[in-house]
Design an enzyme around this catalytic site. Sequence first.
Site, PDB file in Angstrom:
ATOM      1  N   LYS A 197       0.837  -1.202   0.000  1.00  0.00           N
ATOM      2  CA  LYS A 197       0.000   0.000   0.000  1.00  0.00           C
ATOM      3  C   LYS A 197       0.871   1.251   0.000  1.00  0.00           C
ATOM      4  CE  LYS A 197      -1.712  -1.565   3.733  1.00  0.00           C
ATOM      5  NZ  LYS A 197      -2.447  -1.840   4.983  1.00  0.00           N
ATOM      6  N   THR A 236      -7.536   9.367   8.487  1.00  0.00           N
ATOM      7  CA  THR A 236      -7.074   8.124   7.871  1.00  0.00           C
ATOM      8  C   THR A 236      -6.784   7.033   8.892  1.00  0.00           C
ATOM      9  OG1 THR A 236      -4.800   8.958   7.917  1.00  0.00           O
ATOM     10  CG2 THR A 236      -6.075   9.353   5.906  1.00  0.00           C
ATOM     11  N   GLY A 263      -6.980   3.888  10.857  1.00  0.00           N
ATOM     12  CA  GLY A 263      -7.657   2.606  10.692  1.00  0.00           C
ATOM     13  C   GLY A 263      -7.879   2.172   9.257  1.00  0.00           C
ATOM     14  N   THR A 264      -7.317   2.898   8.294  1.00  0.00           N
ATOM     15  CA  THR A 264      -7.551   2.532   6.892  1.00  0.00           C
ATOM     16  C   THR A 264      -6.950   1.171   6.547  1.00  0.00           C
ATOM     17  OG1 THR A 264      -5.628   3.897   6.342  1.00  0.00           O
ATOM     18  CG2 THR A 264      -7.796   4.869   5.983  1.00  0.00           C
ATOM     19  N   GLY A 265      -5.779   0.866   7.116  1.00  0.00           N
ATOM     20  CA  GLY A 265      -5.142  -0.415   6.814  1.00  0.00           C
ATOM     21  C   GLY A 265      -5.942  -1.595   7.320  1.00  0.00           C
ATOM     22  N   CYS A 266      -6.400  -1.505   8.563  1.00  0.00           N
ATOM     23  CA  CYS A 266      -7.231  -2.572   9.134  1.00  0.00           C
ATOM     24  C   CYS A 266      -8.514  -2.739   8.327  1.00  0.00           C
ATOM     25  CB  CYS A 266      -7.584  -2.244  10.583  1.00  0.00           C
ATOM     26  SG  CYS A 266      -6.171  -2.002  11.671  1.00  0.00           S
TER      27      CYS A 266
END
Length: 547
Positions: A226, A259, A261-264
């Site tokens: 990412k 942004t 928590g976007t990865g989770c």
Amino acid sequence: MVYCSSQLLSTSFPLLNPKTLKFDAKYSKNWLPLQSTEGLVKGLYQTRVLNLRAMQEDKASAVTSDGSELRVPHVLTVAGSDSGAGAGIQADLKTCAARGGVEVVPEDFVAEQLKSVLSDMRADVVKTGMLPSTGIVKILLHSLKEFPVRALVVDPVMVSTSGDVLAGPSILATFREELLPMADIVTPNLREASVLLGGVQLETVANMRSAAKSIHDMGPRNVLVKGGDLPASSDAVDIFFDGQDFYELRSSRVKTRNTHGTGCTLASCIAAELAKGHPMLSAVKVAKRYIETALDYSKDIVIGSGLQGPFDHLSKLKRNVHNAYVQRAFDSGDLFLYAVTDSGMNKKWGRSITDAVKAALEGGATIVQLREKDAETRDFLEAAKACLEICRSKGVPLLINDRVDVALACDADGVHVGQSDMPTNVVRSLLGPEKIIGVSCKTPQQAQQAWIDGADYIGSGGVYPTNTKANNRTIGIDGLKTVSLASKLPVVAIGGIGLSNAQSVMETGVPNLKGVAVVSALFDQECVLTETKKLHAVLMEAASRVK
């Protein structure tokens, strides 16, 4: 010891001490499936009543290892949530913990939890986040070997927002040597990819490609690196690698601090799509669209004063509250009899666009594309609104040809664009993840690009010469086969197709050729209803032969 369980609308029961208690899973029979958000409150209430009744009737909800009953005090708090954690549910939890104590859950209890869930629920997909110890990782891997799932999604949470490494050397070694080889996809951001690779700096898209290849060599079937923090890119660019091909997934960068928590969330969305049976890259693309849409919806929210704020995961649900119509997911079967309108033909036969669309739907058209090349924008929009109402009353999608602005203005189900129109990835960024996008393609390369850019289907042709487009190069049946075989998206054939040749088109033997798109065969005829019925019958006959 006092245990506090809290949910906004529901109830839960005490977390039992794993050293002295055992669980009885028979109460799981009272769990009710919730099919829609509309039934959420009712379903949770029914679940609470059934479980309370079961526990009252059967006193063995908490027993010691020797079989004697043990009463564990528990508190239910029904309250609001305070993001500052000073009041509401957060304060309730901390207060009850302070008055009763908190015990760290041991690894053998985690093993029992995994066994209980995986043996009973038959999970399709498992998604991991931050794993606190080598022991927990090994327990997870052992459980997955005992209870295999369809896919394992690994979000390697090991670096904080501030850049601190959260995973020690032993955890990293276990990740590389044991967890990643079992993963169906791993989704590191730039910092996490760097840590996995021993500190390699990732500053360009080329670096990301190299990192994806190196991480893939560690064993996962797919890698998504990412690049949301990539300094050299004005877009949000991610690199997906499946072991053979690299896919550069780009979207507009949303300017927002929200942004957190976007990865989770991205990894969870991938897991949800895989659980529904979607292919890996399709799941990744849907997840990326979902994140982009949610970020855009939440970009102006102000919560707290930190470097990052939370974004709104439920933006879609909130939009649906204000919009009674909820668009259903695209089904490739919709392409079966694809009706493309033509204002000139309708005027020739003295009928309105709405009468033409009604007749086509009555005759069996499964999707309608409104193609009004010469209409003024205001007239086009009014026609689109009228046709949309008709199509939705029949449960048939309405697409707009070329005009993304008109599609947005009337909330159509999607658009169809050509190679010289607005780029597909831009169309997707404007329409969001739910709308249908089709792209005209004459070559395998165009079909491949349509898939990468986020299209849902392609229209391939012209198969035969046609009068509806001047100077339109035909590709013939062989060209249609070539494009269809190269496409990873469903295909609808278009161009000069009618009663005389529709059957031969559908019997080409290419599995992802799902239907034919027609203009003159329906709308340059005296009776649209009759001609649509005839063509539908021909297609049904062809479909029965193919099966």
